[in-house]
Design a protein around this motif. Structure first.
Motif, short mmCIF file in Angstrom:
data_model
loop_
_atom_site.label_atom_id
_atom_site.label_comp_id
_atom_site.label_asym_id
_atom_site.label_seq_id
_atom_site.Cartn_x
_atom_site.Cartn_y
_atom_site.Cartn_z
N PHE A 141 0.83 -1.21 0.00
CA PHE A 141 0.00 0.00 0.00
C PHE A 141 0.86 1.26 0.00
O PHE A 141 0.54 2.25 -0.67
CB PHE A 141 -0.93 -0.01 1.22
CG PHE A 141 -1.81 1.21 1.32
CD1 PHE A 141 -2.95 1.32 0.55
CD2 PHE A 141 -1.49 2.24 2.18
CE1 PHE A 141 -3.77 2.44 0.64
CE2 PHE A 141 -2.29 3.36 2.29
CZ PHE A 141 -3.43 3.46 1.52
N PHE A 142 1.97 1.23 0.74
CA PHE A 142 2.83 2.41 0.84
C PHE A 142 4.00 2.40 -0.16
O PHE A 142 4.47 3.46 -0.56
CB PHE A 142 3.39 2.52 2.26
CG PHE A 142 2.37 2.89 3.30
CD1 PHE A 142 1.84 4.18 3.34
CD2 PHE A 142 1.91 1.96 4.21
CE1 PHE A 142 0.89 4.53 4.28
CE2 PHE A 142 0.97 2.29 5.16
CZ PHE A 142 0.45 3.59 5.20
N ILE A 143 4.44 1.21 -0.57
CA ILE A 143 5.58 1.12 -1.47
C ILE A 143 5.23 1.56 -2.89
O ILE A 143 5.98 2.31 -3.54
CB ILE A 143 6.16 -0.31 -1.49
CG1 ILE A 143 6.81 -0.63 -0.14
CG2 ILE A 143 7.17 -0.50 -2.62
CD1 ILE A 143 7.25 -2.08 0.01
N TYR A 144 4.09 1.10 -3.39
CA TYR A 144 3.75 1.37 -4.79
C TYR A 144 3.72 2.87 -5.13
O TYR A 144 4.30 3.29 -6.16
CB TYR A 144 2.40 0.72 -5.13
CG TYR A 144 2.14 0.62 -6.61
CD1 TYR A 144 1.75 1.72 -7.36
CD2 TYR A 144 2.31 -0.58 -7.29
CE1 TYR A 144 1.52 1.64 -8.71
CE2 TYR A 144 2.09 -0.68 -8.65
CZ TYR A 144 1.70 0.43 -9.36
OH TYR A 144 1.49 0.35 -10.71
N ALA A 151 -5.83 -1.39 0.28
CA ALA A 151 -6.65 -0.71 1.29
C ALA A 151 -7.83 -1.61 1.65
O ALA A 151 -8.21 -1.72 2.83
CB ALA A 151 -7.13 0.64 0.76
N LYS A 152 -8.41 -2.27 0.64
CA LYS A 152 -9.49 -3.21 0.89
C LYS A 152 -9.02 -4.37 1.75
O LYS A 152 -9.70 -4.80 2.68
CB LYS A 152 -10.05 -3.73 -0.44
CG LYS A 152 -11.18 -4.75 -0.30
CD LYS A 152 -11.65 -5.24 -1.64
CE LYS A 152 -10.75 -6.29 -2.23
NZ LYS A 152 -10.81 -7.59 -1.51
N ARG A 153 -7.83 -4.88 1.45
CA ARG A 153 -7.29 -6.00 2.22
C ARG A 153 -7.06 -5.59 3.68
O ARG A 153 -7.31 -6.37 4.61
CB ARG A 153 -5.99 -6.48 1.60
CG ARG A 153 -6.19 -7.36 0.37
CD ARG A 153 -4.92 -8.10 0.05
NE ARG A 153 -5.14 -9.18 -0.91
CZ ARG A 153 -4.23 -10.07 -1.24
NH1 ARG A 153 -3.03 -10.03 -0.67
NH2 ARG A 153 -4.49 -11.02 -2.10
N LEU A 154 -6.54 -4.41 3.89
CA LEU A 154 -6.31 -3.93 5.26
C LEU A 154 -7.64 -3.78 6.00
O LEU A 154 -7.76 -4.15 7.18
CB LEU A 154 -5.56 -2.60 5.23
CG LEU A 154 -4.09 -2.68 4.79
CD1 LEU A 154 -3.54 -1.28 4.51
CD2 LEU A 154 -3.23 -3.36 5.85
N PHE A 155 -8.64 -3.25 5.30
CA PHE A 155 -9.97 -3.09 5.89
C PHE A 155 -10.57 -4.45 6.24
O PHE A 155 -11.13 -4.64 7.34
CB PHE A 155 -10.89 -2.35 4.92
CG PHE A 155 -12.32 -2.27 5.37
CD1 PHE A 155 -12.73 -1.30 6.27
CD2 PHE A 155 -13.27 -3.18 4.90
CE1 PHE A 155 -14.04 -1.22 6.69
CE2 PHE A 155 -14.58 -3.12 5.32
CZ PHE A 155 -14.97 -2.13 6.22
N GLU A 156 -10.46 -5.42 5.33
CA GLU A 156 -11.00 -6.75 5.57
C GLU A 156 -10.30 -7.43 6.76
O GLU A 156 -10.95 -8.09 7.58
CB GLU A 156 -10.84 -7.61 4.32
CG GLU A 156 -11.74 -7.19 3.17
CD GLU A 156 -11.41 -7.90 1.88
OE1 GLU A 156 -12.26 -7.93 0.96
OE2 GLU A 156 -10.28 -8.44 1.76
N THR A 157 -8.99 -7.26 6.83
CA THR A 157 -8.24 -7.87 7.93
C THR A 157 -8.69 -7.32 9.28
O THR A 157 -8.83 -8.06 10.25
CB THR A 157 -6.74 -7.62 7.75
OG1 THR A 157 -6.31 -8.21 6.52
CG2 THR A 157 -5.94 -8.23 8.89
#
Length: 309
Positions: A101-104, A140-146
């Motif tokens: 999320f931050f690297i790209y 961001a979706k993955r972080l939210f789901e986690t």
């Protein structure tokens, strides 16, 4: 009144080494209760580090199993394997997803230490901007789901896996983003048509993946390890459950396939293939587990690819 008994616990690797001698154990005690007793006797061997077995090379016992159901009688023996330092699955997921999320975006901004002093003056393709938005939206979706959706059947995993998992996600992120954001990047051959077809497919697949995760969350009441046969819930995107056991992996693969089409990027396609291979392994394992656990499991389903795999 049910009589208590003693339970000897030995090291699974050094079977002649006694780890603990537990007194006042009852047939109705669960494996988890035994783990708590072991942790009390051996503070360095926390509950999360323990894998209890009936024999040294056997399968790990489930926490909810009762000793009576396992056929453990008076003066019985169990074996424990130290799984090593552990870390929560949630912490692992948050860490491995935060990286991409931050690297790209760093590559999208074209810093001089990566691409050279004049890179920032080069025009940025429409596909490159959309790719950055899609990539960040996915993670961001993955972080939210986690944080808010996933319910983990296993509380922890070996801490060493954090390095392996982060290496995979962070490394592929740098690999993919370096080439897509490069000043010499070439826009897709079919122009805006190819870009928007890829974008549309990516968006649909992302919503499909999210819908499956929500469905799976609703199958398991909070605080339990209950398992049910997953079935469509009325959302059209969940109908893929009629064809495969793990449509979340199917949608995940489709997301990156359409991302690769949108960007016309070979590194992105390699990332897609690598992910598909790993998810196929996971899906086939889950598919076999479903069929073994549920006798009435739908026979027409495949693991990840409808009608094929």
């Amino acid at each position: 009144m049910v009589a208590s008994f003693n339970l000897e616990v030995f090291d699974a690797k050094k079977i002649d080494k006694q780890v603990a001698l537990l007194q006042d154990i009852y047939p109705d005690d669960t494996v988890f209760a035994v783990k708590k007793r072991i942790a009390k006797e051996k503070p360095s061997l926390s509950i999360e580090r323990q894998a209890l077995r009936l024999d040294p090379k056997g399968k790990a016992l489930k926490d909810e199993q009762k000793l009576s159901d396992l056929g453990i009688a008076k003066n019985a023996q169990l074996y424990v394997r130290d799984l090593g330092p552990q870390i929560s699955w949630k912490a692992v997921f948050l860490t491995e997803y935060a990286g991409p999320f931050f690297i790209y975006p760093l590559f999208y901004m074209r810093p001089s230490f990566i691409y050279g002093q004049e890179a920032g003056a080069k025009p940025i393709s429409h596909a490159v901007t959309l790719a950055c938005i899609c990539w960040c939206a996915h993670y961001a979706k993955r972080l939210f789901e986690t944080q808010f959706i996933h319910r983990f059947s296993n509380g922890t995993m070996p801490r060493f896996n954090l390095l392996k998992n982060c290496g995979y996600y962070w490394g592929f992120c740098a690999f993919v983003s370096y080439f897509i954001n490069h000043p010499l990047y070439t826009a897709p051959y079919f122009g805006l048509l190819q870009i928007y077809i890829g974008l549309a497919g990516f968006i649909v697949a992302e919503f499909g993946n999210l819908s499956i995760h929500i469905l799976l969350r609703n199958l398991r009441p909070e605080g339990t390890k209950e398992r049910k046969i997953p079935k469509p819930d009325g959302n059209p995107l969940s109908c893929l459950f009629n064809l495969v056991s793990c449509p979340n992996y199917t949608y995940e693969t489709l997301s990156w396939l359409f991302f690769s089409i949108m960007t016309q990027s070979v590194p992105a396609l390699l990332f897609t293939i690598a992910g598909f291979v790993q998810m196929t392994i996971w899906a086939q394992n889950k598919h076999r587990a479903y069929k073994q656990e549920f006798k009435d499991y739908p026979k027409g389903r495949k693991a990840i690819v409808p009608f094929l795999i």
